[in-house]
Motif scaffolding. Structure first.
Motif, mmCIF file in Angstrom:
data_model
loop_
_atom_site.group_PDB
_atom_site.id
_atom_site.type_symbol
_atom_site.label_atom_id
_atom_site.label_comp_id
_atom_site.label_asym_id
_atom_site.label_seq_id
_atom_site.Cartn_x
_atom_site.Cartn_y
_atom_site.Cartn_z
ATOM 1 N N ALA A 2 0.829 -1.203 0.000
ATOM 2 C CA ALA A 2 0.000 0.000 0.000
ATOM 3 C C ALA A 2 0.863 1.251 0.000
ATOM 4 N N ASP A 3 1.868 1.257 -0.836
ATOM 5 C CA ASP A 3 2.785 2.388 -0.884
ATOM 6 C C ASP A 3 2.921 2.797 -2.348
ATOM 7 N N PRO A 4 2.837 4.089 -2.654
ATOM 8 C CA PRO A 4 2.911 4.538 -4.041
ATOM 9 C C PRO A 4 4.220 4.176 -4.754
ATOM 10 N N SER A 5 5.261 3.830 -4.005
ATOM 11 C CA SER A 5 6.537 3.509 -4.650
ATOM 12 C C SER A 5 6.471 2.235 -5.480
ATOM 13 N N ILE A 6 5.389 1.469 -5.369
ATOM 14 C CA ILE A 6 5.277 0.239 -6.143
ATOM 15 C C ILE A 6 5.210 0.535 -7.647
ATOM 16 N N PRO A 8 6.744 3.100 -9.639
ATOM 17 C CA PRO A 8 8.049 3.224 -10.291
ATOM 18 C C PRO A 8 8.908 1.963 -10.118
ATOM 19 N N THR A 9 8.757 1.279 -8.993
ATOM 20 C CA THR A 9 9.518 0.050 -8.780
ATOM 21 C C THR A 9 9.127 -0.999 -9.811
ATOM 22 N N SER A 10 7.843 -1.128 -10.073
ATOM 23 C CA SER A 10 7.367 -2.088 -11.076
ATOM 24 C C SER A 10 7.864 -1.735 -12.474
ATOM 25 N N LEU A 11 7.769 -0.459 -12.836
ATOM 26 C CA LEU A 11 8.230 -0.034 -14.155
ATOM 27 C C LEU A 11 9.731 -0.257 -14.321
ATOM 28 N N LEU A 12 10.491 0.095 -13.298
ATOM 29 C CA LEU A 12 11.932 -0.117 -13.346
ATOM 30 C C LEU A 12 12.256 -1.611 -13.453
ATOM 31 N N SER A 13 11.527 -2.431 -12.745
ATOM 32 C CA SER A 13 11.754 -3.879 -12.797
ATOM 33 C C SER A 13 11.491 -4.438 -14.187
ATOM 34 N N LEU A 24 18.700 -6.330 -7.235
ATOM 35 C CA LEU A 24 18.213 -6.006 -5.900
ATOM 36 C C LEU A 24 17.240 -4.845 -5.997
ATOM 37 N N GLY A 25 16.128 -4.945 -5.278
ATOM 38 C CA GLY A 25 15.134 -3.884 -5.295
ATOM 39 C C GLY A 25 15.440 -2.823 -4.266
ATOM 40 N N GLY A 26 14.765 -1.686 -4.391
ATOM 41 C CA GLY A 26 15.008 -0.576 -3.485
ATOM 42 C C GLY A 26 14.024 -0.483 -2.341
ATOM 43 N N ASP A 27 12.942 -1.245 -2.364
ATOM 44 C CA ASP A 27 12.002 -1.216 -1.256
ATOM 45 C C ASP A 27 12.502 -2.145 -0.172
ATOM 46 N N LEU A 99 -2.715 8.028 2.291
ATOM 47 C CA LEU A 99 -1.659 8.132 1.282
ATOM 48 C C LEU A 99 -2.042 8.942 0.051
ATOM 49 N N SER A 100 -3.304 8.961 -0.292
ATOM 50 C CA SER A 100 -3.721 9.585 -1.544
ATOM 51 C C SER A 100 -3.627 11.098 -1.474
#
Length: 158
Positions: A2-6, A8-13, A24-27, A99-100
Motif C-alpha cells: 500500500a505504498d505509491p513507490s510500487i 516506479p519500482t514495477s516499471l523499473l523492474s 536487488l530492489g530498493g524497497d 496516502l492519496s
C-alpha cells in the motif's frame, strides 16, 4: 504493498528484466515491516474509534483545527486532519485515505468523463478492500509490529 513507490519500482523492474536476470530492489523494511507513520496510525485509529462520537466531534476535531500549521518540518494541523480523515472512513479505506493526494471524489473531478473504475472509493480502491476482507486474514492490519498481507503480496509480486 500500500505504498505509491510500487509503481516506479514495477516499471523499473520491467525495464531491468529485459537485460538483467537478478537485481536487488530498493524497497526495504519500511515498506515490508511497518516503518511508516500510517502503520502506527492504524493502532491509534482503533483507539480513536473507541472514543464516544460526541467527544470526537466536539473536542478532538475542533482541537485539530486549532493546531499550528507549521512547526518547522512538520505541519501539525495537516497531520491531525489527515489522521482524522482516515480514522473516519471504513478500516479498509484508511491507508488509501492517508496516502492519496486526492480523494476519490477529487480524482473523479479531474476527468471530464471519469472512468467507472474511479467513480467511487469502493471501485477505485476495490483491490485494497478485497485484500483487507480476504477470508484467510482475520485481521489484515493487526498493528505496526507484525507482518501484513501487503508484504506477502509484495513478495509474490516479485
Amino acid at each position: 504493498m500500500a505504498d505509491p513507490s510500487i509503481v516506479p519500482t514495477s516499471l523499473l523492474s520491467q525495464v531491468t528484466r529485459e537485460e538483467v536476470t537478478v537485481a536487488l530492489g530498493g524497497d526495504g523494511p519500511d515498506e515490508l515491516l511497518y516503518g511508516y507513520e500510517y502503520y502506527p496510525a492504524f493502532v491509534l485509529s482503533r483507539l480513536y474509534d473507541k472514543l464516544p462520537r460526541a467527544l470526537r466531534r466536539l473536542v478532538v476535531e475542533p482541537l485539530a483545527r486549532h493546531l499550528p500549521q507549521s512547526a518547522g518540518y512538520v505541519n501539525p494541523r495537516f497531520v491531525a486532519e489527515t489522521f482524522l480523515a482516515g480514522a473516519t472512513v471504513p478500516a479498509w479505506l484508511r491507508v488509501q485515505t492517508w496516502l492519496s493526494a486526492f480523494t476519490a471524489e477529487a480524482q473523479a473531478g479531474l476527468w471530464r468523463e471519469p472512468p467507472a473504475a474511479i467513480a467511487s472509493p469502493e471501485t477505485l480502491f476495490a483491490p485494497t478492500r478485497a485484500l483487507f476482507e480476504a477470508p484467510d486474514t482475520a485481521d489484515p492490519w493487526p498493528g505496526w509490529a507484525t507482518s501484513s498481507p501487503g508484504s506477502t503480496c509484495w513478495i509474490i509480486f516479485w
